[in-house]
Design an enzyme around this catalytic site. Structure first.
Site, PDB file in Angstrom:
ATOM      1  N   VAL A  95       0.805  -1.233   0.000  1.00 24.89           N
ATOM      2  CA  VAL A  95       0.000   0.000   0.000  1.00 24.89           C
ATOM      3  C   VAL A  95       0.837   1.281   0.000  1.00 24.89           C
ATOM      4  O   VAL A  95       0.295   2.369  -0.170  1.00 24.89           O
ATOM      5  CB  VAL A  95      -1.003   0.040   1.179  1.00 24.89           C
ATOM      6  CG1 VAL A  95      -2.103  -0.984   0.998  1.00 24.89           C
ATOM      7  CG2 VAL A  95      -0.298  -0.122   2.516  1.00 24.89           C
ATOM      8  N   THR A 115      -2.114 -12.082  16.965  1.00 26.88           N
ATOM      9  CA  THR A 115      -1.694 -12.138  15.552  1.00 26.88           C
ATOM     10  C   THR A 115      -0.247 -11.652  15.504  1.00 26.88           C
ATOM     11  O   THR A 115       0.283 -11.163  16.506  1.00 26.88           O
ATOM     12  CB  THR A 115      -2.543 -11.187  14.673  1.00 26.88           C
ATOM     13  OG1 THR A 115      -2.315  -9.846  15.132  1.00 26.88           O
ATOM     14  CG2 THR A 115      -4.028 -11.502  14.729  1.00 26.88           C
ATOM     15  N   ALA A 174       4.155  -0.570  12.403  1.00 30.34           N
ATOM     16  CA  ALA A 174       5.005   0.415  13.088  1.00 30.34           C
ATOM     17  C   ALA A 174       6.287  -0.298  13.482  1.00 30.34           C
ATOM     18  O   ALA A 174       6.307  -1.535  13.620  1.00 30.34           O
ATOM     19  CB  ALA A 174       4.312   0.956  14.336  1.00 30.34           C
ATOM     20  N   TYR A 210       1.136   0.774  23.147  1.00 28.16           N
ATOM     21  CA  TYR A 210       0.493   0.866  21.820  1.00 28.16           C
ATOM     22  C   TYR A 210       0.961   2.140  21.102  1.00 28.16           C
ATOM     23  O   TYR A 210       1.055   2.191  19.877  1.00 28.16           O
ATOM     24  CB  TYR A 210      -1.031   0.814  21.966  1.00 28.16           C
ATOM     25  CG  TYR A 210      -1.739   0.425  20.690  1.00 28.16           C
ATOM     26  CD1 TYR A 210      -1.571  -0.850  20.138  1.00 28.16           C
ATOM     27  CD2 TYR A 210      -2.583   1.317  20.032  1.00 28.16           C
ATOM     28  CE1 TYR A 210      -2.217  -1.212  18.969  1.00 28.16           C
ATOM     29  CE2 TYR A 210      -3.234   0.960  18.864  1.00 28.16           C
ATOM     30  CZ  TYR A 210      -3.049  -0.309  18.346  1.00 28.16           C
ATOM     31  OH  TYR A 210      -3.703  -0.658  17.185  1.00 28.16           O
ATOM     32  N   LYS A 265      -4.060   5.165  14.639  1.00 26.16           N
ATOM     33  CA  LYS A 265      -5.459   4.707  14.624  1.00 26.16           C
ATOM     34  C   LYS A 265      -6.419   5.883  14.832  1.00 26.16           C
ATOM     35  O   LYS A 265      -7.539   5.875  14.299  1.00 26.16           O
ATOM     36  CB  LYS A 265      -5.701   3.635  15.688  1.00 26.16           C
ATOM     37  CG  LYS A 265      -4.987   2.315  15.444  1.00 26.16           C
ATOM     38  CD  LYS A 265      -5.408   1.626  14.164  1.00 26.16           C
ATOM     39  CE  LYS A 265      -4.917   0.184  14.082  1.00 26.16           C
ATOM     40  NZ  LYS A 265      -5.064  -0.393  12.734  1.00 26.16           N
ATOM     41  N   ILE A 314      -4.745  -3.511   7.616  1.00 28.20           N
ATOM     42  CA  ILE A 314      -3.309  -3.274   7.425  1.00 28.20           C
ATOM     43  C   ILE A 314      -2.797  -2.282   8.458  1.00 28.20           C
ATOM     44  O   ILE A 314      -3.428  -1.236   8.694  1.00 28.20           O
ATOM     45  CB  ILE A 314      -3.090  -2.713   5.999  1.00 28.20           C
ATOM     46  CG1 ILE A 314      -3.247  -3.854   4.981  1.00 28.20           C
ATOM     47  CG2 ILE A 314      -1.737  -2.029   5.856  1.00 28.20           C
ATOM     48  CD1 ILE A 314      -3.215  -3.410   3.550  1.00 28.20           C
TER      49      ILE A 314
HETATM   50  P1  NAD Z   1      -1.512  -9.225  10.738  1.00 27.24           P
HETATM   51  O1  NAD Z   1      -0.055  -9.019  11.009  1.00 27.24           O
HETATM   52  O2  NAD Z   1      -1.951 -10.589  10.430  1.00 27.24           O
HETATM   53  O3  NAD Z   1      -2.020  -8.247   9.585  1.00 27.24           O
HETATM   54  C1  NAD Z   1      -1.399  -7.013   9.298  1.00 27.24           C
HETATM   55  C2  NAD Z   1      -1.318  -6.953   7.798  1.00 27.24           C
HETATM   56  O4  NAD Z   1      -0.805  -5.674   7.383  1.00 27.24           O
HETATM   57  C3  NAD Z   1      -0.359  -8.014   7.211  1.00 27.24           C
HETATM   58  O5  NAD Z   1      -1.053  -8.791   6.254  1.00 27.24           O
HETATM   59  C4  NAD Z   1       0.719  -7.190   6.547  1.00 27.24           C
HETATM   60  O6  NAD Z   1       1.243  -7.800   5.379  1.00 27.24           O
HETATM   61  C5  NAD Z   1      -0.073  -5.943   6.195  1.00 27.24           C
HETATM   62  N1  NAD Z   1       0.796  -4.823   5.832  1.00 27.24           N
HETATM   63  C6  NAD Z   1       1.707  -4.176   6.605  1.00 27.24           C
HETATM   64  N2  NAD Z   1       2.354  -3.255   5.855  1.00 27.24           N
HETATM   65  C7  NAD Z   1       1.835  -3.328   4.597  1.00 27.24           C
HETATM   66  C8  NAD Z   1       2.089  -2.660   3.374  1.00 27.24           C
HETATM   67  N3  NAD Z   1       3.032  -1.726   3.275  1.00 27.24           N
HETATM   68  N4  NAD Z   1       1.352  -2.995   2.268  1.00 27.24           N
HETATM   69  C9  NAD Z   1       0.406  -3.959   2.339  1.00 27.24           C
HETATM   70  N5  NAD Z   1       0.122  -4.630   3.469  1.00 27.24           N
HETATM   71  C10 NAD Z   1       0.833  -4.334   4.577  1.00 27.24           C
HETATM   72  O7  NAD Z   1      -2.229  -8.665  12.070  1.00 27.24           O
HETATM   73  P2  NAD Z   1      -3.771  -8.346  12.376  1.00 27.24           P
HETATM   74  O8  NAD Z   1      -3.841  -8.260  13.849  1.00 27.24           O
HETATM   75  O9  NAD Z   1      -4.653  -9.258  11.641  1.00 27.24           O
HETATM   76  O10 NAD Z   1      -3.911  -6.846  11.837  1.00 27.24           O
HETATM   77  C11 NAD Z   1      -4.918  -6.446  10.923  1.00 27.24           C
HETATM   78  C12 NAD Z   1      -5.520  -5.121  11.355  1.00 27.24           C
HETATM   79  O11 NAD Z   1      -6.256  -5.306  12.550  1.00 27.24           O
HETATM   80  C13 NAD Z   1      -4.490  -4.034  11.645  1.00 27.24           C
HETATM   81  O12 NAD Z   1      -4.986  -2.796  11.182  1.00 27.24           O
HETATM   82  C14 NAD Z   1      -4.444  -4.042  13.156  1.00 27.24           C
HETATM   83  O13 NAD Z   1      -3.994  -2.801  13.692  1.00 27.24           O
HETATM   84  C15 NAD Z   1      -5.900  -4.283  13.446  1.00 27.24           C
HETATM   85  N6  NAD Z   1      -6.219  -4.694  14.807  1.00 27.24           N
HETATM   86  C16 NAD Z   1      -5.574  -5.762  15.373  1.00 27.24           C
HETATM   87  C17 NAD Z   1      -5.875  -6.116  16.679  1.00 27.24           C
HETATM   88  C18 NAD Z   1      -5.162  -7.264  17.344  1.00 27.24           C
HETATM   89  O14 NAD Z   1      -5.189  -7.349  18.582  1.00 27.24           O
HETATM   90  N7  NAD Z   1      -4.537  -8.170  16.609  1.00 27.24           N
HETATM   91  C19 NAD Z   1      -6.853  -5.406  17.404  1.00 27.24           C
HETATM   92  C20 NAD Z   1      -7.505  -4.344  16.798  1.00 27.24           C
HETATM   93  C21 NAD Z   1      -7.176  -3.988  15.493  1.00 27.24           C
END
Ligand code: NAD
Length: 260
Positions: free
Chosen positions: A66, A194, A96, A156, A163, A93
């Protein structure tokens, strides 16, 4: 029961592996009859995401970093040729530097701050601009956020600030795209184990704290987040835009909790 996403094409960005929230969302979308398109971040992820895509019978698995405008344009033009229309897109996505998720926020470097903003917040604007023109019958865009946007959550840090910007973007995008019947929402998920989650220092302590605090007395399951994403992507969510929907076992409503 009829499938909620039958006849819809869904683009899901953010599957890295089977534990990704985007994977749970993709599986739920397929269960509900959507035709699925996945993206992978770079060559390192390609094989894994292609394997998961074939398991989910994805129509396409395409490259998309992205931060790369060319790849975004390429994604949009490949989708225009193949599926011609996109009904729903999920942006799952974030990134950090690990250092910035393990030391006091005041120590955040300029580069680290800008990197978190670019990947975790600006990317929603960039992908929406690229994909919204393909949502010719209206559509739904959903991103993933976390409580650290409005409350201080230890470690965080820079991601909480990203966010906050992401959630503000959801509102501005919802206003811009609403006249085209494109809805833009965020799901604020509770802590889930994750790869991204584990990058936050002492993430396991967040998971340990959840059940003692959350009204439902447990942590959040990826499948619960996925079902909320189905709702937002489906016609059941047709009146909902600019919203942050918490799927966190109620954790966010608690101010102070202790055992008596
Ligand atoms: P994850 O690591 O499985 O997913 C993160 C994704 O971001 C990965 O697929 C990674 O390849 C992608 N990414 C990072 N940089 C990128 C780039 N430059 N181009 C394209 N893709 C890129 O972890 P997740 O927990 O499934 O995270 C997904 C979303 O959920 C994130 O926005 C995260 O902040 C959010 N989230 C996670 C939690 C949690 O506790 N795991 C809670 C709330 C929100």
């Amino acid at each position: 029961m009829s499938q909620l996403l039958a006849g819809k094409t869904a683009l899901v960005l953010g599957v890295a592996n089977r534990w990704s929230i985007a994977y749970a969302i993709s599986a739920a979308f397929v269960r509900e009859g959507a035709s699925l398109v996945l993206t992978y971040q770079g060559d390192r992820q390609r094989q894994t995401v292609e394997e998961l895509g074939s398991e989910l019978r994805a129509a396409k698995v395409l490259a998309c970093d992205v931060t790369n405008e060319e790849e975004l344009d390429q994604l949009a033009s490949e989708l225009k040729q193949s599926t011609s229309i996109v009904d729903t897109m999920v942006h799952s996505i974030a990134f950090a530097n690990r250092d910035d998720l393990s030391r006091p926020y005041v120590e955040t470097s300029r580069d680290g701050y800008l990197l978190a903003q670019e990947v975790s917040s600006y990317s929603l604007v960039a992908v929406s601009r690229a994909i919204a023109p393909l949502m010719t019958s209206g559509g739904s865009i959903t991103t993933l956020t976390y409580l650290g946007s409005t409350r201080v959550v230890q470690n965080y840090n820079v991601m909480g600030v990203a966010k906050a910007a992401l959630e503000a973007s959801v509102r501005y995008l919802a206003n811009d795209l609403g006249p085209r019947n494109i809805r833009v929402n965020a799901i604020s998920a509770g802590a889930i184990k994750t790869a991204s989650g584990r990058a936050v220092r002492n993430f396991s302590k967040m998971l340990e704290a959840g059940p003692g605090v959350a009204p439902l007395r447990r942590n959040t399951e990826p499948a619960e987040v996925a079902d909320a994403a189905v709702f937002l992507a489906s016609d059941l969510g047709r009146g909902v835009t600019g919203n942050v929907l918490f799927v966190d076992a109620g954790f966010h409503i608690i101010g102070l909790a202790f055992n008596e």
